[in-house]
Design an enzyme around this catalytic site. Sequence first.
Site, PDB file in Angstrom:
ATOM      1  N   GLU A  52       0.917  -1.140  -0.044  1.00  0.00           N
ATOM      2  CA  GLU A  52      -0.018   0.012   0.152  1.00  0.00           C
ATOM      3  C   GLU A  52       0.837   1.158  -0.078  1.00  0.00           C
ATOM      4  O   GLU A  52       1.640   1.443   0.964  1.00  0.00           O
ATOM      5  CB  GLU A  52      -0.862   0.060   1.300  1.00  0.00           C
ATOM      6  CG  GLU A  52      -1.914  -0.982   1.218  1.00  0.00           C
ATOM      7  CD  GLU A  52      -2.649  -0.797   2.646  1.00  0.00           C
ATOM      8  OE1 GLU A  52      -2.908   0.321   3.213  1.00  0.00           O
ATOM      9  OE2 GLU A  52      -3.079  -1.934   3.306  1.00  0.00           O
ATOM     10  N   ASP A  63      -6.340   8.423  10.138  1.00  0.00           N
ATOM     11  CA  ASP A  63      -5.199   8.014  10.629  1.00  0.00           C
ATOM     12  C   ASP A  63      -4.779   8.645  12.011  1.00  0.00           C
ATOM     13  O   ASP A  63      -5.067   9.829  12.480  1.00  0.00           O
ATOM     14  CB  ASP A  63      -3.982   8.596   9.512  1.00  0.00           C
ATOM     15  CG  ASP A  63      -4.198   7.722   8.585  1.00  0.00           C
ATOM     16  OD1 ASP A  63      -3.815   6.400   8.382  1.00  0.00           O
ATOM     17  OD2 ASP A  63      -4.436   8.098   7.271  1.00  0.00           O
TER      18      ASP A  63
END
Lengths: 265, 417
Positions: A52, A63
Site C-alpha cells: 500500500e 489516521d
Amino acid sequence: MTEPAIGRLETHLRARRDGGRKLLVPYVTGGITPLWTELLRAMVAAGADAIEVGIPFSDPVMDGPTIQEASLRALERGTTPATILADLRAVAADVDVPLVAMPYFNLVFRAGPERFAAEAVAAGISGVIIPDVPLEELGEWEPAATAAGLETVLLASPITLDDRLAELCQRSQGFVYGVNLMGVTGERAAVGEQAGALARRLKRVTDKPVIMGFGVSSADHARAVAAEADGVAVGSAIMRRVLDGAPVEATAMFVAELRAALDAG
Amino acid sequence: MSDPGPADLGPADLGPVDPVAVMGEPDASGRFGRFGGRFIPETLVAACGELDTAFRGAWADAGFRAELDGLLRDYVGRPSPVTECHRLSEAIGVRVLLKREDLNHTGSHKINNVLGQALLTRRMGKQRVVAETGAGQHGVASATAAALLGLDCVVYMGEVDMERQALNVFRMRLLGAEVRPASSGTRTLKDAINEAMRDWVATVESTHYLLGSVMGPHPYPWLVRELQRVIGDEARAQCRALLGGADPDVVVACVGGGSNAAGIFSGFADLPTVDLVGAEPAGGAAVGRGVPGVVHGSKSFLMQDEFGQVREAESISAGLDYPGVGPEHAHLADTGRVRYEAVTDEEVLDAFVALSRTEGIIPALEPAHALALVLRERAALAGRTVLLNMSGRGDKDVAQVSDILGPDAGASRRLHQ
Ligand SMILES: Cc1ncc(COP(=O)(O)O)c(C=O)c1O
C-alpha cells in the site's frame, strides 16, 4: 514482465492465497524519505504480497499520530501525487507485486477522477483505497477506476451490518479490507476482539481475499489476526520505524519477521 | 499534475431559480445541487444514518419540539429582539436592523444548535458528546448544554487557539468539560475537527459528534440549519411587525462554516424581493475563491492548493478561520440566490468600532464582518432597509482588539462619509 493492470491485484492475491500462503500487505507513505522506493523494494524482497502506498494528505482523519506525522513529513519534503507517481514509474519494472494507492478523496477529486486513475495506472498501480469514499459515494470514483482498469478496494468496519457487508464484499475489488477495530490507524498493545469477529463474518460472505488491518503492531499480532483471515495489512508499526530513523534494512527486517510469523502460522 | 482539471468547473448552469425550492431538504444523498454528500469512513456511516433517523423523528415529534422551544425560551432567552440602529442608520443613510443573537445565553447563536443536538444525544441514548471549537464559542455552548443535561463533554481545540483564547478554555473547564488540544497540522479549527472525527470513529457507539456549523457529512448541514432556522423565522415576523408588514430589502450575515447565515437566510429565502448577502473574511473566503473540494465529510468550496492539500485560513476572527464552508452555501452561490463578498480585517475593525460608538453594542468580530460589508456598500444601499444577524457579542474579542487598537480604542477610526 509487467502484466496488464486489469484484475491484477485480485488475481495475484488469490493465486498466492490459494497456494496456502497468508498474505502480507505492508504500507509506506509515499515520499516519506528520499529513498522511500528503496524501502518499497526491500519490503517486496522481505516477503510482501502487495504494497500500500499512502498518498499524503493535509487532513488524514482516519489516521492516528504515526501516519499523520509521516504524511506531514512527506508533504514538507515537497511530496505531491505527481512526485510519488514519478518515483513509482522509475521502479515499476523491478517491483513484481501489485501496488495499491491510498489517497484521501480530495486529492482524487482535485486532479479529476479520470486523470487520477489514468496517471495511477501509468505508474504501475493496480488498486486504490479511498478511506473517505463509502459505498454511498462510490459513484464519484468507480466509473473512472473501471474505465482505467483500476481495482477499488472497500473497507468494512466491525459495526457494518450484515446486509451492507455482503454488498460491500460484492463491490470491493482486489481484496476486502477489514478494519480490525473501532478507531484510526496506529499501534496498539492488543488488536482486540473485534478483528476476529469481523474476519469470520467476512469469510462467510466472500471468496475474495480478506485482509485485516489497523493496529497490527507485531509479529504476534499478525499471526493471530491472519489466522481468521487471508492476511494482514501493517502500516503504523512500519512507519514508526521509518520516522525513528531506522535504516531501510532494519525496517525490511521487521517485515521479514512479519513474513516468518505468517508462514509459521 | 498542475493544470486545474475538471474539478474546477465554474458555477453550473442550473436554469432559473425556484425561490421556494431554495433552502429545502437536500436530496436522498444529502446533496444541495452538486454539493454536500457523505464522504466519511465506513465506520461512521451507520451513525450518520442513525442521526438522520433520530432527527427526522424528533423534528416531527411535538414533545421534542416543545422541550426544545421551552429551553430556547427559558434558558437561552428567546426570542432574541430585533434592534433598530437609529444613530448608525442616520450616519450611513441605510436603515439597519440587528437580530440580537448576541443577547442569547453564552453570547452567540451557537447555543440554538447545541441545545437541539444535546437533546438529540439523549434521545439516541448516548451519554457523551465530542465537539470542535475555534474561538471557543461553540465549545462553551457545548459545555453549557452538557452541564445542563448531565452529559460528558470533550472539546477539541487547536493548540494555537487554546493559547489565543485561554479564557474560553477555562470557561469550558469550569463548566465541567474536558478540553483536549489538537496538536497536529496547523493546530487550529480544521485540526480540531480532524481530532473530533478521530475520537468519534473510535467511540461512535456511545458518543454523538456535536458539530458546530452547517458542515460535515449529511445530515449535519441540514440538521444544523434547521436548528438555526429559529433565527430567520423569528426575524421575519419581527421585521413585519416593525416595518408595517414589509420585509427588509437585504439580509446580511457573516459566513464561517455558515450556520448563523443559514439560520437567518432560511427565514427569507422564499421571498424573491429580499436580497441575501454573506460576508466572508478575505483570508478565508472559500466561496469567493470558488474551488470545489471534499473535506470533513462533504463536498463544497474549499481553500486548497493545486494538488488538493487544504490551505490554512487567516482571519482576525478565530470563528471564521476555516478554509471551507457549508455545502448549502456553495449551492446558494451556484444558484445565485445568495451573493458572497469578502471583507478585510481593517474593514472589520472599522465596523467593530463604529457599532460600539454609535449604538453601544460591542459586536463579536464575526458579525462585524457583516457590518463591514454594509458600510462598504452603503452608497448602493442608501435608503434601503438591511437586517443584519448580530451572531454574537464582542466580550470574547475585547482583549485581542485592545492589543490592536491600543489606548486610543479606535477613536481615530471615524466613519468616513
Ligand atoms: C459569534 C459568531 N458568529 C459566527 C461564527 C461563525 O460560524 P457560522 O458561520 O457557522 O455562523 C462564530 C463561530 O465561532 C461565532 O462565534
